[in-house]
Design an enzyme around this catalytic site. Structure first.
Site, PDB file in Angstrom:
ATOM      1  N   ARG A  37      29.100  17.810  27.260  1.00  0.00           N
ATOM      2  CA  ARG A  37      27.946  16.946  27.504  1.00  0.00           C
ATOM      3  C   ARG A  37      28.426  15.650  28.170  1.00  0.00           C
ATOM      4  NH1 ARG A  37      22.542  17.223  25.729  1.00  0.00           N
ATOM      5  NH2 ARG A  37      22.974  18.749  24.139  1.00  0.00           N
ATOM      6  N   ASP A  52      31.297  19.846  21.293  1.00  0.00           N
ATOM      7  CA  ASP A  52      31.599  18.594  22.005  1.00  0.00           C
ATOM      8  C   ASP A  52      32.570  17.692  21.244  1.00  0.00           C
ATOM      9  OD1 ASP A  52      28.137  18.245  23.106  1.00  0.00           O
ATOM     10  OD2 ASP A  52      29.741  19.594  23.720  1.00  0.00           O
ATOM     11  N   THR A  58      29.529  21.123  16.522  1.00  0.00           N
ATOM     12  CA  THR A  58      29.242  21.079  17.950  1.00  0.00           C
ATOM     13  C   THR A  58      30.556  21.254  18.692  1.00  0.00           C
ATOM     14  OG1 THR A  58      28.607  19.671  19.822  1.00  0.00           O
ATOM     15  CG2 THR A  58      29.361  18.529  17.842  1.00  0.00           C
ATOM     16  N   GLY A  65      22.885  22.345  19.913  1.00  0.00           N
ATOM     17  CA  GLY A  65      23.731  23.371  20.543  1.00  0.00           C
ATOM     18  C   GLY A  65      24.460  24.185  19.484  1.00  0.00           C
ATOM     19  N   ASP A  91      31.955  15.233  19.418  1.00  0.00           N
ATOM     20  CA  ASP A  91      31.578  13.827  19.707  1.00  0.00           C
ATOM     21  C   ASP A  91      30.821  13.191  18.553  1.00  0.00           C
ATOM     22  OD1 ASP A  91      28.615  14.567  21.779  1.00  0.00           O
ATOM     23  OD2 ASP A  91      29.352  15.379  19.864  1.00  0.00           O
ATOM     24  N   ARG A  94      16.418  23.125  20.420  1.00  0.00           N
ATOM     25  CA  ARG A  94      16.311  21.715  20.741  1.00  0.00           C
ATOM     26  C   ARG A  94      14.798  21.457  20.684  1.00  0.00           C
ATOM     27  NH1 ARG A  94      21.446  20.439  22.376  1.00  0.00           N
ATOM     28  NH2 ARG A  94      22.637  22.104  23.387  1.00  0.00           N
ATOM     29  N   ASP A 131      25.565  15.280  17.061  1.00  0.00           N
ATOM     30  CA  ASP A 131      25.114  13.879  16.899  1.00  0.00           C
ATOM     31  C   ASP A 131      23.608  13.734  17.075  1.00  0.00           C
ATOM     32  OD1 ASP A 131      25.608  14.542  19.639  1.00  0.00           O
ATOM     33  OD2 ASP A 131      25.444  12.432  20.149  1.00  0.00           O
TER      34      ASP A 131
HETATM   35  P1  ADP Z   1      23.144  18.315  19.026  1.00  0.00           P
HETATM   36  O1  ADP Z   1      22.702  18.193  17.593  1.00  0.00           O
HETATM   37  O2  ADP Z   1      23.988  19.530  19.270  1.00  0.00           O
HETATM   38  O3  ADP Z   1      23.732  17.037  19.557  1.00  0.00           O
HETATM   39  P2  ADP Z   1      20.677  17.689  20.428  1.00  0.00           P
HETATM   40  O4  ADP Z   1      21.182  16.416  20.997  1.00  0.00           O
HETATM   41  O5  ADP Z   1      19.828  18.574  21.260  1.00  0.00           O
HETATM   42  O6  ADP Z   1      21.833  18.635  19.892  1.00  0.00           O
HETATM   43  O7  ADP Z   1      19.818  17.316  19.108  1.00  0.00           O
HETATM   44  C1  ADP Z   1      19.223  18.408  18.403  1.00  0.00           C
HETATM   45  C2  ADP Z   1      17.791  18.058  18.077  1.00  0.00           C
HETATM   46  O8  ADP Z   1      17.745  16.912  17.223  1.00  0.00           O
HETATM   47  C3  ADP Z   1      16.972  17.662  19.291  1.00  0.00           C
HETATM   48  O9  ADP Z   1      16.519  18.802  19.978  1.00  0.00           O
HETATM   49  C4  ADP Z   1      15.837  16.898  18.620  1.00  0.00           C
HETATM   50  O10 ADP Z   1      14.927  17.812  18.041  1.00  0.00           O
HETATM   51  C5  ADP Z   1      16.557  16.183  17.492  1.00  0.00           C
HETATM   52  N1  ADP Z   1      16.888  14.810  17.887  1.00  0.00           N
HETATM   53  C6  ADP Z   1      17.878  14.417  18.702  1.00  0.00           C
HETATM   54  N2  ADP Z   1      17.864  13.063  18.810  1.00  0.00           N
HETATM   55  C7  ADP Z   1      16.822  12.613  18.035  1.00  0.00           C
HETATM   56  C8  ADP Z   1      16.271  11.333  17.714  1.00  0.00           C
HETATM   57  N3  ADP Z   1      16.803  10.220  18.217  1.00  0.00           N
HETATM   58  N4  ADP Z   1      15.199  11.277  16.879  1.00  0.00           N
HETATM   59  C9  ADP Z   1      14.677  12.415  16.360  1.00  0.00           C
HETATM   60  N5  ADP Z   1      15.133  13.648  16.619  1.00  0.00           N
HETATM   61  C10 ADP Z   1      16.195  13.743  17.453  1.00  0.00           C
HETATM   62  O1  F6P Z   2      26.101  20.127  22.980  1.00  0.00           O
HETATM   63  C1  F6P Z   2      26.749  21.345  23.261  1.00  0.00           C
HETATM   64  C2  F6P Z   2      26.551  21.707  24.713  1.00  0.00           C
HETATM   65  O2  F6P Z   2      27.189  22.929  24.955  1.00  0.00           O
HETATM   66  C3  F6P Z   2      27.068  20.673  25.692  1.00  0.00           C
HETATM   67  O3  F6P Z   2      28.480  20.723  25.837  1.00  0.00           O
HETATM   68  C4  F6P Z   2      26.315  21.075  26.935  1.00  0.00           C
HETATM   69  O4  F6P Z   2      26.227  20.041  27.883  1.00  0.00           O
HETATM   70  C5  F6P Z   2      24.927  21.388  26.350  1.00  0.00           C
HETATM   71  O5  F6P Z   2      25.155  21.843  25.021  1.00  0.00           O
HETATM   72  C6  F6P Z   2      24.154  22.449  27.099  1.00  0.00           C
HETATM   73  O6  F6P Z   2      22.836  22.428  26.557  1.00  0.00           O
HETATM   74  P1  F6P Z   2      21.930  23.747  26.573  1.00  0.00           P
HETATM   75  O7  F6P Z   2      22.535  24.727  25.622  1.00  0.00           O
HETATM   76  O8  F6P Z   2      20.583  23.254  26.070  1.00  0.00           O
HETATM   77  O9  F6P Z   2      21.904  24.244  27.986  1.00  0.00           O
END
Ligand code: ADP
Ligand code: F6P
Length: 320
Positions: free
Chosen positions: A172, A128, A126, A11, A130, A72, A103
């Site tokens: 989230r 969040d 982020t 995000g 978190d 993502r 995270d």
């Molecule tokens: P954020 O980094 O904002 O928390 P996401 O949770 O979407 O956003 O994670 C970003 C990207 O990191 C995901 O779209 C995926 O490509 C990768 N990712 C997330 N979790 C894992 C994992 N457990 N193993 C490998 N890649 C991951």
């Molecule tokens: O992780 C940041 C965030 O804005 C969360 O607060 C929210 O739930 C999520 O991304 C929304 O995901 P997307 O941008 O893929 O709709």
């Protein structure tokens, strides 16, 4: 350390551009080449990057979003995708990679670190907030301010119509954003995923407030706390109050980063490049007790950041 890669993943968050800018300029000052990989992990898999220099990052510190774009990327959750990314890092002789994200991105970075010799450092960005290992993430302060400004406006119409507003904020599965926003707008109630919602408790509080002469109110609800449309409907059905739902939404993800978000981004990015310059990797940089620090990447991924329940209790007292 000769070549540093930088990527924004997951995000987007206001301040990511400030972080990219600082990575490029600090790395350049150390004589490193900088490759900016585009669209998050997708860019590492497809080897899509551009050479960045101090001029590439001019005039962006005040802009939201990420000049490198983000994504993502489900493919990065496969060993094949991770190995492809590792091959591209080697092919481009990337010695160190700065991952600006949340995270989830750091869990991906941890998997990647097992398949590449490139050193990896995470910069927590982020809305969040978190990420374990830092009290604050880049973008969180800006998102809080965005939501607060919106809810202050909603408070006006809530008072005028003697209504209760359930206002949904992002975050989230966590309540950091809702807690900070709720405290800052003086919410009558704050609903967070970390505390299961007791609708009976909500009805009781609404009725008690009405009896105290509080004819309007704001209930800040984290999106992960439950179905806010259903919560608003049930409050109206069970208390006789007029209730409306307002969802702050994606405005929390954009906008010009606050000074605090820009400062945090610059300091954290500088720390990340300094670690790489010392041939230190598998770390996540962060802010702890006012100091810029860093912790082990795996520790950050494997731990859940606790919510400050004292703040939640304070919010209740202040809503009296
Ligand atoms: P954020 O980094 O904002 O928390 P996401 O949770 O979407 O956003 O994670 C970003 C990207 O990191 C995901 O779209 C995926 O490509 C990768 N990712 C997330 N979790 C894992 C994992 N457990 N193993 C490998 N890649 C991951
Ligand atoms: O992780 C940041 C965030 O804005 C969360 O607060 C929210 O739930 C999520 O991304 C929304 O995901 P997307 O941008 O893929 O709709």
């Amino acid at each position: 350390m000769k070549t540093v890669g930088v990527v924004t993943s997951g995000g987007d968050a206001p301040g990511m551009n400030a972080a990219i800018r600082a990575v490029v300029r600090v790395a350049y000052a150390k004589g490193f080449r900088v490759l900016g990989f585009e669209r998050g992990w997708e860019g590492l898999i497809s080897n899509c990057f551009r050479l960045l220099n101090p001029r590439s990052v001019g005039g962006i510190i005040q802009t939201g979003g990420t000049m490198l774009l983000t994504s993502r990327c489900p493919e990065f959750k496969t060993l094949e995708g991770i190995r492809k990314a590792a091959e591209n890092l080697a092919a481009n002789k990337v010695d160190g990679l700065v991952v600006i994200g949340g995270d989830g991105s750091f869990r991906g970075a941890l998997e990647l670190s097992r398949e590449t010799d490139a050193l990896i450092v995470g910069v927590p960005a982020t809305i969040d907030n978190d990420v374990y290992g830092t009290e604050e993430t880049i973008g969180f302060d800006t998102a809080v301010n965005t939501a607060v400004a919106e809810i202050d406006k909603i408070r006006d119409t809530a008072i005028s119509h003697e209504r209760i507003f359930v206002v949904e904020v992002m975050g989230r599965k966590r309540g950091f954003l809702a807690l900070a926003v709720g405290l800052t707008v003086g919410a009558e109630m704050i609903l967070v995923p970390e505390v299961p919602v007791s609708m009976e408790e909500v009805y009781k509080t609404v009725k008690e407030n009405a009896a105290k002469g509080k004819r309007s109110g704001i209930i800040v609800a984290a999106e992960g706390a439950g179905d806010t449309r259903k919560i608003a409907r049930e409050i109206e059905q069970n208390t006789g109050a007029e209730v409306r739902l307002s969802i702050v939404g994606y405005a929390q993800r954009g906008g010009s980063p606050t000074a605090r978000s820009r400062l945090l981004a610059s300091l954290l990015a500088c720390e990340a490049v300094n670690l790489l310059a010392q041939d230190i990797g598998k770390r996540v940089v962060g802010l702890q007790k006012g100091e810029i620090t860093n912790i082990d990447l795996e520790t950050s991924c494997k731990n859940v950041k606790p919510l400050n329940f004292e703040m939640l209790k304070l919010a209740k007292v202040l809503a009296t």
